[in-house]
Each structure stands twice: as C-alpha cells, then as structure tokens.
Design an enzyme around this catalytic site. Structure first.
Site, mmCIF file in Angstrom:
data_model
loop_
_atom_site.group_PDB
_atom_site.id
_atom_site.type_symbol
_atom_site.label_atom_id
_atom_site.label_comp_id
_atom_site.label_asym_id
_atom_site.label_seq_id
_atom_site.Cartn_x
_atom_site.Cartn_y
_atom_site.Cartn_z
ATOM 1 N N CYS A 8 0.802 -1.231 0.000
ATOM 2 C CA CYS A 8 0.000 0.000 0.000
ATOM 3 C C CYS A 8 0.836 1.283 0.000
ATOM 4 O O CYS A 8 0.850 2.007 -0.988
ATOM 5 C CB CYS A 8 -0.947 -0.015 1.192
ATOM 6 S SG CYS A 8 -2.156 -1.338 1.071
HETATM 7 N N1 LIG Z 1 -3.017 -6.337 1.603
HETATM 8 C C1 LIG Z 1 -3.590 -5.266 2.097
HETATM 9 O O1 LIG Z 1 -3.415 -4.937 3.255
HETATM 10 C C2 LIG Z 1 -4.507 -4.400 1.250
HETATM 11 C C3 LIG Z 1 -5.343 -3.488 1.895
HETATM 12 C C4 LIG Z 1 -6.200 -2.709 1.148
HETATM 13 C C5 LIG Z 1 -6.207 -2.812 -0.243
HETATM 14 N N2 LIG Z 1 -5.378 -3.705 -0.870
HETATM 15 C C6 LIG Z 1 -5.443 -3.764 -2.337
HETATM 16 O O2 LIG Z 1 -6.175 -4.941 -2.713
HETATM 17 C C7 LIG Z 1 -5.642 -5.481 -3.915
HETATM 18 C C8 LIG Z 1 -5.227 -6.920 -3.682
HETATM 19 O O3 LIG Z 1 -4.198 -6.945 -2.699
HETATM 20 P P1 LIG Z 1 -3.795 -8.258 -1.904
HETATM 21 O O4 LIG Z 1 -2.961 -7.798 -0.764
HETATM 22 O O5 LIG Z 1 -5.000 -9.090 -1.611
HETATM 23 O O6 LIG Z 1 -2.888 -9.002 -3.006
HETATM 24 P P2 LIG Z 1 -2.380 -10.513 -2.976
HETATM 25 O O7 LIG Z 1 -1.169 -10.561 -3.825
HETATM 26 O O8 LIG Z 1 -2.310 -11.012 -1.567
HETATM 27 O O9 LIG Z 1 -3.553 -11.317 -3.691
HETATM 28 C C9 LIG Z 1 -3.926 -11.105 -5.009
HETATM 29 C C10 LIG Z 1 -4.234 -12.461 -5.643
HETATM 30 O O10 LIG Z 1 -4.744 -12.218 -6.951
HETATM 31 C C11 LIG Z 1 -4.304 -13.286 -7.773
HETATM 32 N N3 LIG Z 1 -4.454 -12.894 -9.172
HETATM 33 C C12 LIG Z 1 -3.678 -12.067 -9.903
HETATM 34 N N4 LIG Z 1 -4.185 -11.932 -11.146
HETATM 35 C C13 LIG Z 1 -5.310 -12.678 -11.199
HETATM 36 C C14 LIG Z 1 -6.278 -12.920 -12.185
HETATM 37 N N5 LIG Z 1 -6.206 -12.352 -13.398
HETATM 38 N N6 LIG Z 1 -7.296 -13.758 -11.904
HETATM 39 C C15 LIG Z 1 -7.387 -14.352 -10.696
HETATM 40 N N7 LIG Z 1 -6.512 -14.133 -9.694
HETATM 41 C C16 LIG Z 1 -5.490 -13.303 -9.946
HETATM 42 C C17 LIG Z 1 -2.884 -13.535 -7.326
HETATM 43 O O11 LIG Z 1 -2.438 -14.822 -7.701
HETATM 44 C C18 LIG Z 1 -3.016 -13.370 -5.809
HETATM 45 O O12 LIG Z 1 -3.253 -14.606 -5.153
HETATM 46 C C19 LIG Z 1 -4.501 -4.544 -4.319
HETATM 47 O O13 LIG Z 1 -4.994 -3.578 -5.192
HETATM 48 C C20 LIG Z 1 -4.114 -3.887 -3.007
HETATM 49 O O14 LIG Z 1 -3.530 -2.622 -3.210
HETATM 50 C C21 LIG Z 1 -4.532 -4.507 -0.148
#
Ligand SMILES: NC(=O)c1ccc[n+]([C@@H]2O[C@H](COP(=O)([O-])OP(=O)(O)OC[C@H]3O[C@@H](n4cnc5c(N)ncnc54)[C@H](O)[C@@H]3O)[C@@H](O)[C@H]2O)c1
Length: 420
Positions: free
Chosen positions: A262
């Site tokens: 983030c």
């Molecule tokens: N981790 C946090 O604390 C947090 C908090 C708020 C917002 N976010 C936002 O949420 C979003 C996701 O973050 P995250 O931390 O969950 O990421 P992450 O990497 O933990 O998980 C994302 C998942 O999406 C999968 N993926 C990628 N492309 C794909 C596709 N085309 N089809 C299906 N699956 C696919 C990946 O394999 C992965 O398992 C980002 O935009 C992030 O900025 C994250």
C-alpha cells in the site's frame, strides 16, 4: 430461493477474508485465483493469510459453499463478482494488467442483472474508464442498464486484532444509483456499516487519501527523527508527549522505511494520475517518497557508527536482524524496507542473520541466514537490529544478552540500546 453466487477474483490478503465472510453470510462462493499452488493449498485447508486461521477456512470448505478454483468457467451463473487482484507499479507506473486480465476473464460470464465490484486500490477513473469498457466488450452488455458496476475500496489491515472486515466501515459506490444500491446491499450483508458515496471516482480517491495521509505523515516523522538525532533530542519521547493532546494530533512513529502493497505504491497511483491529467506534480507525495526511501540508508549508517564506536568495522561483523516482514505480526515481505537494510549491510561485508518467525523462507533475501532468537545468537552478534517488532519476540532477552542493540521501533531500553 437458492443462495446468491459470489465470485471473488484473487484469493490473497483481501480476497480470502472477503470470501470467508461471504460464506459465513450464507452465500455460495467461488474463490478464483490464477495461482494454482495457492488454490491447491486453499482447497486442502491451508491458509497463508494470518487473519484467516485454518479452522475458519476448514469450516468454509466443510460447508460446501466455498470452492477455490483456477477456472473462470466456474464463475458461470454468478450474481456478484468482486475483483481483488494486485495493482502494483511497474517502473514507477501503475500496472493494471491484473485488473485487465480479471475483467477479460470474467467478462464472458456476465449476464443481465449481475454486479461487478472492483476492490483493488487504483487511481480515480479506473472503474469507469478501464474496467467498464472491458466488461462491456467481453459480454456484449452495458453498464448501467444491463449489469451493475461499482467500486468499494478495501481497508483490511492484516494482523490488526481489533479492526476486521466486518467492523470496519466500507465505502461503496456505483456507476449509477441502481449500481450503488446493489453494491451497498451486498456489503450490508457482510459488514456492520457501509458509507455510500456519489461516484466510483470519489470511492477510488477515498482509498488514496487514506494511504497518502499515512505515507506523508510517516515521512514527516521519519525526517523529524533523522533531524532530532543530530539535534540530540529523544523524538520518541516527544511523540509520546504530543500524543497526550486530546485533539488535533495523531501520532505516527518512525521506522526503517515503508513497505507492503500500500504505502510505497498507492500514493504513486495518485501522483501518476495528477501528472497525466493535469501535467502537475503532487509535491507532497514525491517528497514523502524521497524521505521514506532515505530511511534504510540512514539505519545502516547509524549501525555503522554504533559498531565504529565499539571499535568494530561493519565489514566482517555479525549482525542479527529481528523481524524482516514490513509490518509486525505478519509474514508479508512485499517491499519490506528490511530487505534493503539487509542488502546494504551485506554489500558492506557484514554477515547478516535474521529472526523472522512469520515469513515464508523463499521470500527472504538471499544470503541471510534465518535463525531462532536464542541467547547464543544474541551474544555472538556484534549488533542486534530491531527492524520489525513482532510481538512474539522476547525483547527482554534481547536487552539482557546483546552487546549492542539498534532499535528502529522503540521496543528495547537500556544502556546497550540505541534507538532510531
Ligand atoms: N493487503 C492489504 O493490506 C490491502 C489493503 C487494502 C487494499 N489492498 C489492495 O487490494 C488489492 C489486492 O491486494 P492483496 O494484498 O490481496 O494481493 P495478494 O497478492 O495477496 O492477492 C492477489 C491475488 O490475486 C491473484 N491474481 C492475480 N491476477 C489474477 C487474475 N487475473 N485472476 C485471478 N486471480 C489473480 C494472485 O495470484 C493473488 O493470489 C490490491 O490492489 C491492493 O492494493 C490490499
């Protein structure tokens, strides 16, 4: 009436908790992820997200209403789809390829009346300008009209024992009033409070305000910390004292830099959009990035000076780093400043060992020897560096046995301890 069918694209830190919560609220959930290994582990009941213990995942699988899958075809007939895929930077520029792939993948399965919600953090305009045309061309349907489309930023804070998905207010939006109502109704089943806003752009900006606010304030306190060191003032005590003001002040703590998915990234989405749309610089964000990037080098310089005072060169010294993840009590290594600190120390010729109880070994920087927190490791280190202060580590043991502690988190106290 059959249960609503939800598809969550991306089963990571954001998607998995959402999928679990939806199963518990009675929905049928398909957790789609392109990472076959991750899907296999989930299907066998193994959770890699600290906030989702294996028994909770096991209950969801046991209910028969949670199905992890790599196949978009399993989305067939869905009512609601939430996209929670990564939105990283590539060479400093937003990389929306994952959102594009997810939109292209789910597009053919849209049907009249369904809803698609984007949760990934992104610049204002993404839902309407990028996702909508993708979904429309892949499905032959239009939004608004045929299907609902909205944006709802995720506020999940992995490792936070108090604020979870269900008790954190959820900002919701849609491309029209009907979409917003549909998005709102969906989240009202999952969380205690929703906060509807007028447009997807407002919702997209909301998330960026929140993270830019943190990034800028952390940079402010980091710069103040570097200056206070030269002024010989205890910045930690000053922050604690300022914190007693009951209004108009919110404490931020210094550290070895910012990490995770983030803070180093989201503000850049905003500054990129400002530059692209207005041709202007978002000066606060640029400055905050500069200051935060300076921190690992500052930490290394301070360690070098500490060793030097003891007549020891950093080259050939044995250093024990405590905590390598970017935040306490998680194993999340993404963009962790600890990696930068470790590499810089290795480049200077130090032997770097580390205690990191949460992160998966293949995510740790190469050449770093992972060890347990033992009296012997502490005694044999020329310097012990508290990088990320996991609660499970025994800091009294550290202070009792380490020769010299450099503490970037204010967890250790005593004559052998130097704080950031
Ligand atoms: N981790 C946090 O604390 C947090 C908090 C708020 C917002 N976010 C936002 O949420 C979003 C996701 O973050 P995250 O931390 O969950 O990421 P992450 O990497 O933990 O998980 C994302 C998942 O999406 C999968 N993926 C990628 N492309 C794909 C596709 N085309 N089809 C299906 N699956 C696919 C990946 O394999 C992965 O398992 C980002 O935009 C992030 O900025 C994250």
């Amino acid at each position: 009436m059959s249960a609503e069918k939800l598809v969550v694209i991306g089963q990571g830190y954001v998607g998995l908790p959402l999928a679990m919560r939806a199963v518990e609220a009675g929905m049928d959930v398909v957790g789609l992820d392109v990472n076959a290994d991750r899907v296999k582990r989930l299907a066998s009941g193994e959770s890699f997200v600290e906030d989702i213990p294996a028994d909770r995942l096991g209950r969801a699988l046991g209910s028969g209403r949670y199905r992890p899958s790599t196949e978009y075809a399993d989305a067939e007939g869905f009512d609601i789809c939430v996209i929670t895929v990564p939105t990283p930077l590539r060479d400093g520029v937003p990389d929306l390829s994952y959102v594009e792939q997810a939109g292209g993948g789910i597009g053919p399965y849209l049907r009249p009346g369904c809803a698609v919600i984007l949760e990934s953090t992104t610049y204002p305009g993404t839902t309407e300008e990028l996702l909508r045309p993708l979904l429309e061309s892949a499905s032959g349907l239009t939004a608004p009209g045929d299907f609902h489309l909205g944006y709802s930023p995720e506020r999940i804070d992995p490792g936070n024992p108090v604020w979870k998905l269900e008790n954190t207010p959820k900002v919701v939006s849609g491309v029209d009033a009907a979409s917003r109502e549909r998005v709102d109704a969906f989240y009202r089943r999952l969380v205690e409070r929703t906060v509807p806003v007028d447009s997807t752009r407002v919702a997209e900006l909301t998330k960026l305000i929140e993270n830019t606010f943190r990034q800028v304030n952390i940079a402010l306190i980091n710069e103040l910390t570097m200056l206070s060191h030269h002024l010989d003032i205890d910045v930690w005590q000053a922050i604690e004292a300022a914190e007693t003001k009951p209004f108009g002040f919110m404490p931020f703590r210094p550290g070895p830099g910012v990490g995770g998915h983030c803070l180093p990234i989201d503000p850049c989405y905003l500054s990129w959009q400002v530059k692209r749309r207005l041709g202007r610089q978002f000066r606060f964000i640029e400055l905050a990035n500069d200051v935060n990037h300076e921190m690992p080098e500052h930490v290394v310089r301070r360690i070098m000076n500490g060793l030097n005072r003891a007549g020891r060169a950093v080259s050939g010294a044995r250093l024990l780093l405590l905590g390598l993840a970017y935040k306490p009590n998680t194993g999340d290594m993404r963009d962790s400043p600890a990696v930068d600190v470790a590499r810089r120390l290795q480049d200077l010729g130090a032997e770097v060992r580390a205690v990191e109880p949460y992160a998966e070994p293949h995510h740790l920087p190469g050449g770093v020897v992972v060890v347990g927190l033992t009296e012997r490791e502490l005694r044999e280190a020329d310097a012990v560096v508290v990088v990320t202060d996991h609660d499970c580590l025994d800091y009294d043991l550290v202070v009792r046995h380490a020769r010299y502690v450099f503490d970037t988190r204010n967890r250790c106290h005593g004559p052998t301890v130097e704080r950031l």
